[in-house]
Design a protein around this motif. Structure first.
Motif, PDB file in Angstrom:
ATOM      1  N   VAL A 155      41.500   4.141  21.369  1.00  0.00           N
ATOM      2  CA  VAL A 155      41.435   2.848  22.553  1.00  0.00           C
ATOM      3  C   VAL A 155      43.027   2.013  21.644  1.00  0.00           C
ATOM      4  O   VAL A 155      43.183   0.933  22.647  1.00  0.00           O
ATOM      5  N   CYS A 156      42.691   1.752  20.664  1.00  0.00           N
ATOM      6  CA  CYS A 156      43.237   0.351  20.873  1.00  0.00           C
ATOM      7  C   CYS A 156      44.702   1.094  20.505  1.00  0.00           C
ATOM      8  O   CYS A 156      46.222   0.076  19.942  1.00  0.00           O
ATOM      9  N   GLY A 157      45.129   2.279  20.029  1.00  0.00           N
ATOM     10  CA  GLY A 157      46.414   2.885  20.183  1.00  0.00           C
ATOM     11  C   GLY A 157      47.361   3.035  21.124  1.00  0.00           C
ATOM     12  O   GLY A 157      47.708   2.820  21.430  1.00  0.00           O
ATOM     13  N   ILE A 158      45.713   3.005  22.238  1.00  0.00           N
ATOM     14  CA  ILE A 158      46.920   3.322  23.560  1.00  0.00           C
ATOM     15  C   ILE A 158      46.979   1.560  24.167  1.00  0.00           C
ATOM     16  O   ILE A 158      47.962   1.112  24.494  1.00  0.00           O
ATOM     17  N   PHE A 159      45.608   1.582  23.572  1.00  0.00           N
ATOM     18  CA  PHE A 159      45.955  -0.673  23.993  1.00  0.00           C
ATOM     19  C   PHE A 159      47.238  -1.057  23.402  1.00  0.00           C
ATOM     20  O   PHE A 159      48.098  -1.394  24.365  1.00  0.00           O
ATOM     21  N   MET A 160      47.851  -0.459  21.934  1.00  0.00           N
ATOM     22  CA  MET A 160      49.099  -1.350  21.169  1.00  0.00           C
ATOM     23  C   MET A 160      50.240  -0.321  21.768  1.00  0.00           C
ATOM     24  O   MET A 160      51.292  -1.268  22.488  1.00  0.00           O
ATOM     25  N   LEU A 161      49.903   1.054  23.081  1.00  0.00           N
ATOM     26  CA  LEU A 161      51.015   1.555  23.030  1.00  0.00           C
ATOM     27  C   LEU A 161      51.283   0.849  24.669  1.00  0.00           C
ATOM     28  O   LEU A 161      52.888   0.881  25.440  1.00  0.00           O
ATOM     29  N   THR A 162      50.013  -0.058  25.459  1.00  0.00           N
ATOM     30  CA  THR A 162      50.355  -0.415  26.832  1.00  0.00           C
ATOM     31  C   THR A 162      51.355  -1.554  26.485  1.00  0.00           C
ATOM     32  O   THR A 162      52.215  -2.122  26.854  1.00  0.00           O
ATOM     33  N   PHE A 216      52.258   1.229  15.129  1.00  0.00           N
ATOM     34  CA  PHE A 216      50.752   1.345  14.798  1.00  0.00           C
ATOM     35  C   PHE A 216      49.769   1.853  15.881  1.00  0.00           C
ATOM     36  O   PHE A 216      49.781   2.597  15.837  1.00  0.00           O
ATOM     37  N   ALA A 217      50.657   1.967  17.253  1.00  0.00           N
ATOM     38  CA  ALA A 217      50.245   2.708  18.355  1.00  0.00           C
ATOM     39  C   ALA A 217      49.938   4.141  18.057  1.00  0.00           C
ATOM     40  O   ALA A 217      49.041   4.765  17.928  1.00  0.00           O
ATOM     41  N   PHE A 218      51.117   4.579  17.832  1.00  0.00           N
ATOM     42  CA  PHE A 218      51.719   5.889  16.893  1.00  0.00           C
ATOM     43  C   PHE A 218      50.631   6.356  16.245  1.00  0.00           C
ATOM     44  O   PHE A 218      49.988   7.250  15.764  1.00  0.00           O
ATOM     45  N   VAL A 219      50.632   5.398  14.418  1.00  0.00           N
ATOM     46  CA  VAL A 219      49.571   5.534  13.938  1.00  0.00           C
ATOM     47  C   VAL A 219      48.101   5.987  14.310  1.00  0.00           C
ATOM     48  O   VAL A 219      47.394   6.866  13.807  1.00  0.00           O
ATOM     49  N   PHE A 220      47.687   4.460  14.887  1.00  0.00           N
ATOM     50  CA  PHE A 220      46.519   4.807  15.403  1.00  0.00           C
ATOM     51  C   PHE A 220      45.929   5.958  16.429  1.00  0.00           C
ATOM     52  O   PHE A 220      44.880   6.808  15.790  1.00  0.00           O
ATOM     53  N   TRP A 231      36.782   6.512  15.766  1.00  0.00           N
ATOM     54  CA  TRP A 231      37.379   6.863  15.288  1.00  0.00           C
ATOM     55  C   TRP A 231      37.912   6.925  16.958  1.00  0.00           C
ATOM     56  O   TRP A 231      39.521   6.819  17.229  1.00  0.00           O
ATOM     57  N   CYS A 232      36.895   6.753  17.622  1.00  0.00           N
ATOM     58  CA  CYS A 232      37.661   6.576  19.600  1.00  0.00           C
ATOM     59  C   CYS A 232      38.018   5.066  19.887  1.00  0.00           C
ATOM     60  O   CYS A 232      38.840   4.887  20.539  1.00  0.00           O
ATOM     61  N   ILE A 233      37.201   4.159  19.514  1.00  0.00           N
ATOM     62  CA  ILE A 233      37.857   3.004  19.400  1.00  0.00           C
ATOM     63  C   ILE A 233      38.873   2.715  18.910  1.00  0.00           C
ATOM     64  O   ILE A 233      39.853   2.292  19.434  1.00  0.00           O
ATOM     65  N   VAL A 234      39.525   3.553  17.549  1.00  0.00           N
ATOM     66  CA  VAL A 234      40.329   3.397  16.361  1.00  0.00           C
ATOM     67  C   VAL A 234      42.011   3.867  18.125  1.00  0.00           C
ATOM     68  O   VAL A 234      42.729   3.452  17.906  1.00  0.00           O
ATOM     69  N   ILE A 244      43.009  11.101  16.944  1.00  0.00           N
ATOM     70  CA  ILE A 244      43.354  12.791  17.404  1.00  0.00           C
ATOM     71  C   ILE A 244      42.930  13.329  16.083  1.00  0.00           C
ATOM     72  O   ILE A 244      42.261  14.188  16.577  1.00  0.00           O
ATOM     73  N   TYR A 245      43.808  13.705  14.785  1.00  0.00           N
ATOM     74  CA  TYR A 245      43.628  13.894  13.687  1.00  0.00           C
ATOM     75  C   TYR A 245      42.106  13.593  13.140  1.00  0.00           C
ATOM     76  O   TYR A 245      40.900  14.975  12.793  1.00  0.00           O
ATOM     77  N   LYS A 246      41.205  12.345  13.095  1.00  0.00           N
ATOM     78  CA  LYS A 246      39.653  12.832  12.883  1.00  0.00           C
ATOM     79  C   LYS A 246      39.120  12.987  14.141  1.00  0.00           C
ATOM     80  O   LYS A 246      37.958  13.947  13.565  1.00  0.00           O
ATOM     81  N   LEU A 247      38.910  13.149  15.384  1.00  0.00           N
ATOM     82  CA  LEU A 247      38.457  13.673  16.117  1.00  0.00           C
ATOM     83  C   LEU A 247      38.176  15.045  16.293  1.00  0.00           C
ATOM     84  O   LEU A 247      37.336  15.470  17.092  1.00  0.00           O
TER      85      LEU A 247
END
Length: 167
Positions: A38-45, A59-63, A33-36, A68-71
């Motif tokens: 980070v992928c969201g932050i990467f897509m936002l970038t 997809f950035a907001f979904v990820f 879930w941390c990787i997911v 955040i919800y799962k963690l």
């Protein structure tokens, strides 16, 4: 030996943090879930600096939302729903859990619900502070508090469990 404690909403909420990142499965789940996230932050970038495609933003907001919800929140939601289910089933907001360690079996009584386990079903135990978890081979665990024994003590109970499990 007998262990008794009152289950309240606050107690069940405290269980959510007890073993959050303990065990192989939980550590792997946490890392994924941390990787997911980070992928969201990467897509936002990517969205802000390279390609203003709305799909990247979506997809950035979904990820990010899912990670955040799962963690941070899902375990509290699950335990809150479980508590409400028990509360509705038992018809009371607080109830007594009694765990009796008899010679031939373990009897766990939750208000009106009774569960019997054999000592041979215990696969391992974990002690952490005042809490002892007895893990069983049917994917259940029996929670015992060391200071909640009304008959006997945790040391006596531990000896009984060890003697019954070694046979």
């Amino acid at each position: 030996m007998k262990n008794e404690y009152k289950i309240t909403k606050e107690l069940m909420k405290s269980w959510a943090n007890e073993y959050h990142i303990y065990g192989k499965r939980n550590v792997i789940n946490f890392a994924l879930w941390c990787i997911v996230g980070v992928c969201g932050i990467f897509m936002l970038t990517i969205y802000f600096f390279y390609d203003n495609n709305w799909l990247n933003l979506y997809f950035a907001f979904v990820f990010l939302f899912l990670s955040i919800y799962k963690l941070f929140f899902s375990r509290f939601v699950v335990l809150s729903r479980r508590y409400k289910l028990f509360e509705k089933t038992y018809g009371v907001s607080e109830w007594l859990r009694t765990t009796e360690f008899l010679d031939d079996k373990i009897v766990v009584t939750d208000h009106t619900s009774v569960m019997e386990m054999k000592y041979s079903q215990i696969t391992k135990s974990k002690e952490r502070g005042n809490v002892v978890l007895l893990f069983c081979n049917n994917n259940t665990a029996i929670r015992v508090y060391k200071d909640a024994f009304v008959e006997g003590s945790w040391e006596e109970c531990k000896e009984l469990i060890n003697s019954k499990c070694s046979n």
